[in-house]
Design an enzyme around this catalytic site. Structure first.
Site, PDB file in Angstrom:
ATOM      1  N   GLY A  45       0.809  -1.214   0.000  1.00  0.00           N
ATOM      2  CA  GLY A  45       0.000   0.000   0.000  1.00  0.00           C
ATOM      3  C   GLY A  45       0.839   1.260   0.000  1.00  0.00           C
ATOM      4  N   CYS A  46       1.904   1.259   0.778  1.00  0.00           N
ATOM      5  CA  CYS A  46       2.769   2.438   0.873  1.00  0.00           C
ATOM      6  C   CYS A  46       3.549   2.649  -0.427  1.00  0.00           C
ATOM      7  CB  CYS A  46       3.709   2.308   2.062  1.00  0.00           C
ATOM      8  SG  CYS A  46       2.815   2.286   3.638  1.00  0.00           S
ATOM      9  N   THR A  47       3.937   1.561  -1.069  1.00  0.00           N
ATOM     10  CA  THR A  47       4.622   1.668  -2.359  1.00  0.00           C
ATOM     11  C   THR A  47       3.663   2.207  -3.415  1.00  0.00           C
ATOM     12  OG1 THR A  47       6.131  -0.125  -1.788  1.00  0.00           O
ATOM     13  CG2 THR A  47       5.855   0.366  -4.139  1.00  0.00           C
ATOM     14  N   ALA A  50       3.212   5.973  -2.737  1.00  0.00           N
ATOM     15  CA  ALA A  50       4.404   6.738  -3.101  1.00  0.00           C
ATOM     16  C   ALA A  50       4.552   6.835  -4.622  1.00  0.00           C
ATOM     17  CB  ALA A  50       5.650   6.103  -2.491  1.00  0.00           C
TER      18      ALA A  50
END
Length: 152
Positions: A45-47, A50
């Site tokens: 999710g964070c990738t 970003a």
């Protein structure tokens, strides 16, 4: 810290960036700031979040905004994350989660029946004077960058 309110000055802070330099939020006065808090480098999710900011970065910059990401990961972790995904914006390390607490995003989370403290994915849109324009709490990654572009 009390809940942040729209129109209120946001808390200023200084944190280390992936490059190792110290970054102070108030040094961006005169530009809009998209300040986003995320749980962990290199996670799906964070990738995705970003990379969405990366892919829209030129449009965000044209609208006078700078993107700054904050997580409790180390400077070294941020450096690897930014390098691997060619992230053109700052990633700041909040290892002791003081800034995350200031912004009210360090909270009790529950996952798979386990409780723990961590960052609740959140974004704050800050105006050129350092005042909060808009906030998104418990962000769903899909469509989030488009929401920010609409708000700008």
């Amino acid at each position: 810290m009390a809940e942040l309110s729209i129109g209120q000055m946001v808390p200023d802070f200084t944190l280390p960036a992936a490059s190792g330099e110290q970054i102070t939020l108030s040094s961006f006065r005169g530009r809009k700031v998209i300040l986003y808090f995320y749980p962990k480098d290199m996670t799906p999710g964070c990738t995705q979040e970003a990379c969405s900011f990366r892919d829209s970065n030129h449009i965000l910059e044209e609208k006078g905004a700078v993107v700054i990401g904050i997580s409790p990961d180390s400077v070294k972790s941020h450096s690897k994350f930014a390098g691997k995904y060619e992230l053109p914006f700052l990633l700041l390390s909040d290892e002791n989660h003081h800034v995350s607490e200031l912004y009210g995003v360090w909270q009790l989370k529950k996952m798979y029946g386990r409780e723990f403290m961590g960052i609740v994915r959140s974004t704050f849109l800050i105006d050129e004077e350092g005042k909060l324009i808009k906030e998104w709490k418990k962000v769903k990654v899909a469509g989030h960058t488009e929401d920010i572009l609409s708000a700008l």
